[in-house]
Design an enzyme around this catalytic site. Sequence first.
Site, short mmCIF file in Angstrom:
data_model
loop_
_atom_site.label_atom_id
_atom_site.label_comp_id
_atom_site.label_asym_id
_atom_site.label_seq_id
_atom_site.Cartn_x
_atom_site.Cartn_y
_atom_site.Cartn_z
N GLY A 135 0.98 -1.24 -0.16
CA GLY A 135 0.06 0.15 0.09
C GLY A 135 0.95 1.28 -0.03
N GLN A 136 0.14 2.36 -0.50
CA GLN A 136 0.90 3.70 -0.39
C GLN A 136 1.69 3.99 0.72
OE1 GLN A 136 -0.50 6.80 -3.21
NE2 GLN A 136 -2.38 5.90 -2.67
N ALA B 252 -6.41 -1.43 4.26
CA ALA B 252 -7.83 -1.34 3.94
C ALA B 252 -8.21 -1.62 2.70
CB ALA B 252 -8.25 0.24 4.07
N TYR C 257 -17.87 2.75 1.32
CA TYR C 257 -16.45 2.95 1.73
C TYR C 257 -16.39 3.68 3.00
CZ TYR C 257 -11.83 4.66 1.97
OH TYR C 257 -10.47 5.05 2.34
#
Length: 320
Positions: free
Chosen positions: A10-11, A63, A128
């Site tokens: 992930g970033q 996430a 979300y």
Amino acid sequence: MRLLVTGREGQVATALKEKGAARGVSVTTLGRPDLDLSGPREAIVEAVLKAADGASAIVSAAAYTAVDRAESEPELARAVNAQGAGALAEAARRLAIPILHLSTDYVYDGSKAGPWMEEDATGPLGVYGRSKLEGEAVIRASGARHVILRTAWVYSPFGQNFVKTMLRLGAERDKLSVVDDQRGSPTSALDIADAVLAIAERLDGGADDASLHGTFHLAGSGETSWAGFARAIFEGAGRRGLTVPEVAPIPTSAYPTPAERPKNSVLSTDRLHARYGLRLPDWRTSLETVLDRLIEGPGPKTDTDTQTEPASRNEGRTTP
Ligand SMILES: NC(=O)c1ccc[n+]([C@@H]2O[C@H](COP(=O)([O-])OP(=O)(O)OC[C@H]3O[C@@H](n4cnc5c(N)ncnc54)[C@H](OP(=O)(O)O)[C@@H]3O)[C@@H](O)[C@H]2O)c1
């Protein structure tokens, strides 16, 4: 100091690996298949306890982030972002260490005229945002010491994000239509990592009073629209020698998506500044750093895993 970070590629997780190494902080990332946040609660807790190895804090950076896809996968989004987050908090409580949990501007409905404050009423517009909001509530109720960091419009040299999408589409087209009536604060994952490390160090250093726990906004300084962000990206790309497209501003109504997004996502970061003395740089400054890394010579560096529908994977948006 040692941090256990959820998510491998992930970033924010990738930025934490890089920034941690530069700061002498040991960062262990835990992701699939060793940790599946959609899996059974006890398996998540066990995986974290096994990997913890003296960590000072858990950073919950993994996430389900596919904003549009979440509309058709609500159970999976909720499993990862709410139940999975709750299991991480349970592990943190058992380990007696704090959990630093990334959340989102999409917990707000976007109706406010000015910047959102942490105490403002939430009202997510989609699956979300609802799943992330539920995750926050589960963490608050867990009994673990926690710092919830609501961030926004994340971009970086890593993974998939709006900046990389713009550079890719800009190389293919003369003109791009980009939404101009949603406002927010672009936030570099590298800046998020710096702030997370500073927060974790502060908590680890014994400065653990109650005012350091709770919910905080963590976003780049300044604000813009997606179209304004796109223009800044192409101005920077042009200065670095790339041929860039024209940006045509369009209203949200001209680009319908499965998930509705907030019109105003701008977050006040005064609480973080007051309690931690932290303020992220202006988004335009941080954009330059990321463009320097993404653009080399005559063309953009692109990942081999760049996909054709990046806007559906992250929170950024443009026209396809
Ligand atoms: N991106 C944004 O614009 C934005 C905006 C506001 C808030 N946030 C929040 O900021 C945090 C970090 O975002 P980001 O941009 O770094 O996210 P990202 O680049 O999309 O990475 C998400 C990570 O979560 C992992 N993940 C997804 N489902 C999982 C599961 N079931 N079990 C374990 N790991 C799973 C992914 O693993 P794989 O690599 O295996 O898929 C990936 O490493 C998230 O909490 C997000 O909600 C993001």
